[in-house]
Each structure stands twice: as C-alpha cells, then as structure tokens.
Scaffold this motif. Structure first.
Motif, PDB file in Angstrom:
ATOM      1  N   ILE A  40       0.834  -1.205   0.000  1.00  0.00           N
ATOM      2  CA  ILE A  40       0.000   0.000   0.000  1.00  0.00           C
ATOM      3  C   ILE A  40       0.868   1.255   0.000  1.00  0.00           C
ATOM      4  CG2 ILE A  40      -1.647   1.337   1.379  1.00  0.00           C
ATOM      5  CD1 ILE A  40      -2.828  -1.351   2.300  1.00  0.00           C
ATOM      6  N   PHE A  41       1.919   1.222   0.818  1.00  0.00           N
ATOM      7  CA  PHE A  41       2.827   2.372   0.864  1.00  0.00           C
ATOM      8  C   PHE A  41       3.503   2.571  -0.486  1.00  0.00           C
ATOM      9  CE2 PHE A  41       6.941   4.351   1.681  1.00  0.00           C
ATOM     10  CZ  PHE A  41       6.571   5.448   2.447  1.00  0.00           C
ATOM     11  N   ALA A  44       1.089   4.072  -2.902  1.00  0.00           N
ATOM     12  CA  ALA A  44       0.876   5.483  -2.571  1.00  0.00           C
ATOM     13  C   ALA A  44       2.022   6.347  -3.072  1.00  0.00           C
ATOM     14  CB  ALA A  44       0.705   5.645  -1.062  1.00  0.00           C
ATOM     15  N   ILE A  47       1.648   6.746  -6.846  1.00  0.00           N
ATOM     16  CA  ILE A  47       0.588   7.709  -7.177  1.00  0.00           C
ATOM     17  C   ILE A  47       1.073   9.136  -6.951  1.00  0.00           C
ATOM     18  CG2 ILE A  47      -1.697   8.544  -6.512  1.00  0.00           C
ATOM     19  CD1 ILE A  47      -2.445   5.642  -5.882  1.00  0.00           C
ATOM     20  N   PHE A  48       1.784   9.333  -5.849  1.00  0.00           N
ATOM     21  CA  PHE A  48       2.293  10.670  -5.536  1.00  0.00           C
ATOM     22  C   PHE A  48       3.292  11.130  -6.590  1.00  0.00           C
ATOM     23  CE2 PHE A  48       5.264  13.571  -3.429  1.00  0.00           C
ATOM     24  CZ  PHE A  48       4.379  14.519  -2.931  1.00  0.00           C
ATOM     25  N   LYS A  75      11.451   5.430   0.019  1.00  0.00           N
ATOM     26  CA  LYS A  75      10.993   4.122  -0.455  1.00  0.00           C
ATOM     27  C   LYS A  75      11.956   3.013  -0.044  1.00  0.00           C
ATOM     28  CE  LYS A  75      11.413   3.080  -4.782  1.00  0.00           C
ATOM     29  NZ  LYS A  75      11.224   3.055  -6.262  1.00  0.00           N
TER      30      LYS A  75
END
Length: 272
Positions: A40-41, A44, A47-48, A75
């Motif tokens: 999920i991270f 995210a 997407i960012f 990351k």
C-alpha cells in the motif's frame, strides 16, 4: 501488528487448535500484514510521483530534483524496515543481524570507495544546487539537458538524443548555462574596402529591429563593430539576448539575413 496477533491467537485458541499450528498461522498472517502495508505504501508513493510528474511544468527545477531524491530514499528505507519486521516475525533476533549488516556495510564500503565517492559527490551536487533536472549543462566535452540527478550518477541528453550517464564522482568541472538569459553572437567578415557606414544605416538598423517578431528575444540585436582585423578582412559582431537556450535558431536566421544584406550592398557598390 501485536494487537492483530493477540486477537488471532485468542480466536484460534477457542477452536482448540494445535499451538504449533496456531503459531504458524499467526506468523503467516503477520507477514502477510506487513507485506500488504508495504505494498500500500509503495502504491501510494507511485501515485504521488505520478501526480508530481503531471505538475512538473509548474514546479521549480530545484524542487523536482530534491523531491525525487527524497522519495527514492524514503521508499528504500521503508522496504528495509519491512524486511526487518518480516524477519522479526520469524522469531529472529534483529540485534545481531543489524550488527552484522553494519560490519558488512563497512567492509563493502571499504571495497567500494568509488561508489561512496559518487554518492558523496551526488549529495553535494543536489543540495548545493549545482544543477537540476531540465538545466542545460556541459560536463567535460559533453553538453546537453539534465534528465536525472541521482545519488550515484547523472543522466544528460544532448541534441542528438544521445544519453550519457556520468558518475557524480567523475564530474570535476561543470558549466551550467541555465537560469539566465542566453547571449546570441553572430560574427561575419567583410573586406577591408567595405564601407562600414552601411552597418549604421537605417536599412541595417531596420533589419535588426525586425527581430521583435521573436517573442523569446529579451534584448534586440545590436551592432558591436569591428572585433578583429586582418590584412584583407574585417571581423564584425552583432549580439542579442534571448530566454535561456533559445538563441541558436535566431543566430542562424540573423546570420542569413546579414549575409543577404551584405550581398545586396556588394551588388549595388561593386565592392567585394
């Protein structure tokens, strides 16, 4: 995650299951949980970054370069923590692992001095603002637009679409042409017998003034006069200013128009 493990243990115990099986199920569920959190991270972050790229034209080059670097570091650090958490769920003691990793990192670092030199140089390049994504630079004999400034290496694309990867530690000298107006220079030759008054005439001034048609010009062309003299020739110069890196095509056009102007004068005066 501890609350989830406690809940699963209590719930499975109510079914009178084997404690070993319960422990295996709980550990597997915890690992899956950590992997889901990491995924999920990761999504995210993607997407960012995609939204960030969509707004690149409105962002300052410096912000884009530093933001991309920070996101990459976050990351990698997060996935390292995720790996440690998964190992912990297997019941492994993290203290010896981290200590061994530190010793291994020191040994690898000692044997990879070039890599460390590139990384240190990369940090200085980024945080000192020596160059940013989108800048036009010259490194050694290679010039082009900066595509990416990484911790280890920099990617530069020239006008031939040739991409060069340069290790940051190998950048000894750097010329950055971005940030200010570019100066266009057009030099041309005439014979020593050519009347220089033609270059202060209304027709020549009108020629230079006609370059208001180029929106990227910030300072109109101006005649600088004789910059060098030889036995039979005189070198003359015209300069102008444009928005950054927009002067090349205008130099070509102005050189062509000046040559046409000189050719017309030669045909009229018969002075070559």
């Amino acid at each position: 995650m501890d609350n989830l493990k406690s809940f699963l243990t209590s719930w499975l115990t109510g079914y009178n299951m084997d404690p070993v099986l319960i422990g295996l199920i709980v550990t597997t569920a915890a690992i899956i949980g950590w992997v889901l959190i990491g995924s999920i991270f990761h999504i995210a972050i993607k997407i960012f970054i995609s939204r960030l790229k969509a707004k690149e034209r409105h962002m300052v080059r410096r912000q884009r370069t530093v933001t991309a670097l920070i996101l990459a570091l976050i990351k990698y650090m997060f996935w390292f923590v995720m790996a440690m958490m998964v190992l912990k769920e297997f019941g492994l003691d993290l203290a010896p692992i981290l200590a061994s990793a530190g010793i291994l990192g020191f040994a690898v670092g000692f044997g990879a001095q070039e890599l460390i030199k590139d990384m240190i140089a990369g940090f200085f390049i980024i945080f000192e603002g020596a160059m940013n994504v989108g800048d036009f630079v010259e490194v050694g004999t290679f010039s082009g637009t900066v595509q990416e400034v990484g911790i280890r290496r920099t990617k530069i694309l020239n006008w031939k679409n040739e991409l060069r990867l340069v290790n940051n530690g190998d950048i000894k000298s750097l010329t950055n042409f971005s940030g200010k107006d570019s100066v266009g220079v057009v030099e041309f030759f005439v014979s020593a017998q050519f009347d220089l008054k033609h270059f202060t005439s209304d027709s020549f001034n009108d020629l230079l003034a006609s370059y208001t048609k180029y929106e990227v010009i910030t300072e109109l062309p101006s005649f600088q006069g004789v910059v060098d003299s030889q036995l039979h020739n005189l070198k003359l110069r015209v300069i102008f200013k444009t928005q950054n890196q927009n002067h090349y095509s205008i130099e070509r056009d102005l050189r062509r128009d000046i040559q046409i102007f000189i050719q017309n004068i030669r045909e009229e005066t018969k002075v070559f």
